[in-house]
Design a protein around this motif. Sequence first.
Motif, short mmCIF file in Angstrom:
data_model
loop_
_atom_site.label_atom_id
_atom_site.label_comp_id
_atom_site.label_asym_id
_atom_site.label_seq_id
_atom_site.Cartn_x
_atom_site.Cartn_y
_atom_site.Cartn_z
N GLY A 198 0.92 -1.23 0.14
CA GLY A 198 -0.06 0.03 -0.10
C GLY A 198 0.83 1.34 -0.10
N TRP A 199 0.23 2.45 0.17
CA TRP A 199 0.88 3.61 -0.13
C TRP A 199 1.97 3.87 1.14
N ASP A 200 1.65 3.70 2.17
CA ASP A 200 2.57 3.81 3.47
C ASP A 200 3.74 2.86 3.26
N TYR A 227 -1.83 9.85 -7.63
CA TYR A 227 -1.34 8.91 -8.76
C TYR A 227 -0.85 9.63 -10.07
N GLU A 228 -1.25 11.12 -10.40
CA GLU A 228 -0.82 11.84 -11.37
C GLU A 228 0.84 11.90 -10.95
N TYR A 282 0.49 1.13 -4.89
CA TYR A 282 0.15 2.28 -3.96
C TYR A 282 -1.19 2.58 -3.52
N PHE A 283 -2.07 1.42 -3.37
CA PHE A 283 -3.24 1.45 -2.72
C PHE A 283 -3.37 2.31 -1.59
N CYS A 326 -4.00 2.76 4.39
CA CYS A 326 -2.74 2.70 3.84
C CYS A 326 -2.15 3.94 3.44
N ALA A 327 -2.73 5.04 3.84
CA ALA A 327 -2.18 6.33 3.33
C ALA A 327 -2.40 7.34 4.27
#
Length: 163
Positions: free
Chosen positions: A86-88, A125-126, A139-140, A162-163
């Motif tokens: 995930g993101w973190d 995401y951009e 990176y969910f 997760c972020a």
Amino acid sequence: MSDIYDEFIGKKPRCFGTFTLIDATNAQSDWAVSKEFLSKQILCSCGNPMLHVFASHNGKMHLAPITLACPVCKKREEIFSPDKHGWDGMNGDNCTKIGTLEPQLINNIASRIVVEYSYQGIENYEDLIEDEIENPEDYFDVFNLFKMDETGNLEEIVCYECA
């Protein structure tokens, strides 16, 4: 201009390893219905849809790391731990709610397993794609795992931001 999500949303996050993800069309979920919210059933690579779940716990709730096991082919793989996934996890950020005990079997009878994960905040995401990150699908920002009964009802096993 094409939707940024079109560039990666159909790709399977690497944390699922050799497991197969299919749309969870029969799951009774109140999960958001927009494109960035995905609901998938997890199948073993041998095709078996009935899996065992192993999770740690703290006496009150199930915690990652989460491992799935197939009773047919005996494959067993970790699929989620917020310190790696995930993101973190991908950014090496501080993660909470990780179990310290050895993961234990959650479901004595193998079940259909559904995962829900999301990619909220298109600007994040951009930026990843602009920075030429090759795997934005990893990176969910949310990870939920459920057992699904024969009528499609979901029983939550774990839920992580997760972020």
